[in-house]
Design a protein around this motif. Sequence first.
Motif, PDB file in Angstrom:
ATOM      1  N   GLN A  81       0.866  -1.178   0.000  1.00 51.93           N
ATOM      2  CA  GLN A  81       0.000   0.000   0.000  1.00 51.93           C
ATOM      3  C   GLN A  81       0.902   1.228   0.000  1.00 51.93           C
ATOM      4  OE1 GLN A  81      -3.423  -0.343  -0.093  1.00 51.93           O
ATOM      5  NE2 GLN A  81      -2.920  -2.510  -0.278  1.00 51.93           N
ATOM      6  N   GLY A  82       0.893   1.969  -1.055  1.00 47.91           N
ATOM      7  CA  GLY A  82       1.737   3.159  -1.130  1.00 47.91           C
ATOM      8  C   GLY A  82       3.028   2.878  -1.870  1.00 47.91           C
ATOM      9  N   PRO A  83       3.841   3.913  -2.020  1.00 51.51           N
ATOM     10  CA  PRO A  83       5.070   3.762  -2.802  1.00 51.51           C
ATOM     11  C   PRO A  83       6.114   2.920  -2.068  1.00 51.51           C
ATOM     12  CG  PRO A  83       4.954   5.955  -1.843  1.00 51.51           C
ATOM     13  CD  PRO A  83       3.653   5.267  -1.523  1.00 51.51           C
ATOM     14  N   ALA A  84       6.928   2.235  -2.851  1.00 52.45           N
ATOM     15  CA  ALA A  84       8.043   1.456  -2.320  1.00 52.45           C
ATOM     16  C   ALA A  84       9.332   2.102  -2.819  1.00 52.45           C
ATOM     17  CB  ALA A  84       7.951   0.008  -2.786  1.00 52.45           C
ATOM     18  N   ALA A  85      10.334   2.145  -1.951  1.00 51.35           N
ATOM     19  CA  ALA A  85      11.588   2.807  -2.311  1.00 51.35           C
ATOM     20  C   ALA A  85      12.780   1.975  -1.862  1.00 51.35           C
ATOM     21  CB  ALA A  85      11.661   4.178  -1.659  1.00 51.35           C
ATOM     22  N   PRO A  86      13.847   1.966  -2.670  1.00 51.79           N
ATOM     23  CA  PRO A  86      15.064   1.248  -2.265  1.00 51.79           C
ATOM     24  C   PRO A  86      15.856   2.064  -1.248  1.00 51.79           C
ATOM     25  CG  PRO A  86      15.393   2.253  -4.411  1.00 51.79           C
ATOM     26  CD  PRO A  86      13.972   2.537  -3.999  1.00 51.79           C
ATOM     27  N   GLU A  87      16.443   1.361  -0.292  1.00 50.97           N
ATOM     28  CA  GLU A  87      17.291   2.026   0.693  1.00 50.97           C
ATOM     29  C   GLU A  87      18.353   1.055   1.176  1.00 50.97           C
ATOM     30  OE1 GLU A  87      15.133   1.378   4.958  1.00 50.97           O
ATOM     31  OE2 GLU A  87      14.658   3.205   3.895  1.00 50.97           O
ATOM     32  N   LEU A  88      19.285   1.550   1.946  1.00 53.06           N
ATOM     33  CA  LEU A  88      20.370   0.770   2.530  1.00 53.06           C
ATOM     34  C   LEU A  88      21.046  -0.159   1.522  1.00 53.06           C
ATOM     35  CD1 LEU A  88      18.808  -0.079   5.980  1.00 53.06           C
ATOM     36  CD2 LEU A  88      20.754   1.415   5.555  1.00 53.06           C
ATOM     37  N   PRO A  89      21.677   0.399   0.507  1.00 53.39           N
ATOM     38  CA  PRO A  89      22.388  -0.455  -0.452  1.00 53.39           C
ATOM     39  C   PRO A  89      23.594  -1.101   0.218  1.00 53.39           C
ATOM     40  CG  PRO A  89      22.929   1.837  -0.837  1.00 53.39           C
ATOM     41  CD  PRO A  89      21.877   1.816   0.236  1.00 53.39           C
ATOM     42  N   LEU A  90      23.696  -2.401   0.079  1.00 50.30           N
ATOM     43  CA  LEU A  90      24.822  -3.129   0.659  1.00 50.30           C
ATOM     44  C   LEU A  90      25.510  -3.946  -0.427  1.00 50.30           C
ATOM     45  CD1 LEU A  90      23.137  -4.464   3.925  1.00 50.30           C
ATOM     46  CD2 LEU A  90      24.711  -2.530   3.718  1.00 50.30           C
ATOM     47  N   PRO A  91      26.834  -3.816  -0.530  1.00 52.30           N
ATOM     48  CA  PRO A  91      27.545  -4.667  -1.482  1.00 52.30           C
ATOM     49  C   PRO A  91      27.501  -6.109  -0.982  1.00 52.30           C
ATOM     50  CG  PRO A  91      29.111  -3.386  -0.191  1.00 52.30           C
ATOM     51  CD  PRO A  91      27.735  -2.928   0.210  1.00 52.30           C
ATOM     52  N   VAL A  92      27.253  -7.027  -1.897  1.00 48.33           N
ATOM     53  CA  VAL A  92      27.203  -8.455  -1.550  1.00 48.33           C
ATOM     54  C   VAL A  92      28.488  -9.097  -2.057  1.00 48.33           C
ATOM     55  CG1 VAL A  92      25.946 -10.624  -1.810  1.00 48.33           C
ATOM     56  CG2 VAL A  92      24.688  -8.454  -1.770  1.00 48.33           C
ATOM     57  N   HIS A  93      29.286  -9.561  -1.113  1.00 47.80           N
ATOM     58  CA  HIS A  93      30.533 -10.243  -1.437  1.00 47.80           C
ATOM     59  C   HIS A  93      30.345 -11.739  -1.207  1.00 47.80           C
ATOM     60  CE1 HIS A  93      33.151  -6.612  -1.636  1.00 47.80           C
ATOM     61  NE2 HIS A  93      32.178  -6.112  -0.891  1.00 47.80           N
ATOM     62  N   VAL A  94      31.008 -12.528  -2.014  1.00 46.06           N
ATOM     63  CA  VAL A  94      30.959 -13.980  -1.869  1.00 46.06           C
ATOM     64  C   VAL A  94      32.353 -14.449  -1.459  1.00 46.06           C
ATOM     65  CG1 VAL A  94      30.581 -16.172  -3.063  1.00 46.06           C
ATOM     66  CG2 VAL A  94      29.133 -14.207  -3.569  1.00 46.06           C
ATOM     67  N   LEU A  95      32.391 -15.241  -0.391  1.00 45.91           N
ATOM     68  CA  LEU A  95      33.646 -15.827   0.072  1.00 45.91           C
ATOM     69  C   LEU A  95      33.783 -17.173  -0.631  1.00 45.91           C
ATOM     70  CD1 LEU A  95      36.081 -15.600   1.968  1.00 45.91           C
ATOM     71  CD2 LEU A  95      34.679 -16.625   3.754  1.00 45.91           C
ATOM     72  N   ASP A  96      34.614 -17.196  -1.667  1.00 46.55           N
ATOM     73  CA  ASP A  96      34.755 -18.397  -2.482  1.00 46.55           C
ATOM     74  C   ASP A  96      35.571 -19.486  -1.804  1.00 46.55           C
ATOM     75  OD1 ASP A  96      33.293 -17.675  -4.775  1.00 46.55           O
ATOM     76  OD2 ASP A  96      34.941 -16.446  -5.497  1.00 46.55           O
ATOM     77  N   ARG A  97      36.487 -19.079  -0.950  1.00 47.69           N
ATOM     78  CA  ARG A  97      37.394 -20.062  -0.367  1.00 47.69           C
ATOM     79  C   ARG A  97      37.857 -19.557   0.986  1.00 47.69           C
ATOM     80  NH1 ARG A  97      42.958 -20.158  -1.418  1.00 47.69           N
ATOM     81  NH2 ARG A  97      42.538 -18.529  -2.928  1.00 47.69           N
ATOM     82  N   ILE A  98      37.920 -20.462   1.953  1.00 48.61           N
ATOM     83  CA  ILE A  98      38.472 -20.137   3.267  1.00 48.61           C
ATOM     84  C   ILE A  98      39.733 -20.982   3.415  1.00 48.61           C
ATOM     85  CG2 ILE A  98      38.112 -20.137   5.753  1.00 48.61           C
ATOM     86  CD1 ILE A  98      35.114 -20.023   5.214  1.00 48.61           C
ATOM     87  N   THR A  99      40.826 -20.324   3.751  1.00 48.91           N
ATOM     88  CA  THR A  99      42.083 -21.031   3.963  1.00 48.91           C
ATOM     89  C   THR A  99      42.339 -21.150   5.461  1.00 48.91           C
ATOM     90  OG1 THR A  99      43.410 -19.019   4.004  1.00 48.91           O
ATOM     91  CG2 THR A  99      42.990 -20.007   1.834  1.00 48.91           C
ATOM     92  N   PRO A 100      43.231 -22.034   5.882  1.00 49.43           N
ATOM     93  CA  PRO A 100      43.553 -22.116   7.315  1.00 49.43           C
ATOM     94  C   PRO A 100      44.076 -20.797   7.867  1.00 49.43           C
ATOM     95  CG  PRO A 100      44.387 -24.038   6.159  1.00 49.43           C
ATOM     96  CD  PRO A 100      43.875 -23.087   5.104  1.00 49.43           C
ATOM     97  N   GLU A 101      44.657 -19.962   7.003  1.00 50.44           N
ATOM     98  CA  GLU A 101      45.184 -18.662   7.457  1.00 50.44           C
ATOM     99  C   GLU A 101      44.096 -17.612   7.576  1.00 50.44           C
ATOM    100  OE1 GLU A 101      46.509 -20.143   4.484  1.00 50.44           O
ATOM    101  OE2 GLU A 101      47.775 -21.322   5.808  1.00 50.44           O
TER     102      GLU A 101
END
Length: 195
Positions: free
Chosen positions: A38-58
């Motif tokens: 009901q009413g207008p919708a607006a985008p807010e709080l833009p967050l960059p989405v990062h993907v962690l492809d690999r976790i090393t023991p370090e």
Amino acid sequence: MPLLVPPAPAPALRTVLTALGSPTAVSEARTPSLRSAQGPAAPELPLPVHVLDRITPEGAGRTRLAGWRFLIRSGDRALAAAETRLTPDGWAFSHFFEGPYIASTELALRQADLMQQTYQPRLLSVPELYMLTLWLHADTTADGATGVPAPTDLLVPLAPAPPGIAAHRPHRVADLLPVLTTRLTPAPPLMGSPA
């Protein structure tokens, strides 16, 4: 201390605004709450989405920017989110969605806003564990589209979190990554069992 939200690329925001203004994009979205807003919708709080492809023991391996996520607000609550992705032709609208990560992201952002230190909020996905975290980056002047989690950065697992990892509890990267590494390391076969 307030969070310092990094600015989203203007073309990414434009694609979300265009999609919100398109009756076809909204009516075909699989987000009932967005269709019935009901009413207008607006985008807010833009967050960059990062993907962690690999976790090393370090620690953290490679991360890559997967896109920007915008919470879509109507009135006093977020109804859905919009995701954008980078294509060879520039930023493109990807999709609208809703689900538990919307409310969980809002809660984690409110909790982080009450912390003593100022952070730059980002999202960090760990696909191998079906895990999404709010990544609180201590370098508030950094480009939100680049970087890896620093050992002193905080990760706040969003609900639903993997079993045994508490949602909405901040963890230093240096403390949480060893736990994730253990989860991702295959267990050795039991003696006498087929390999």
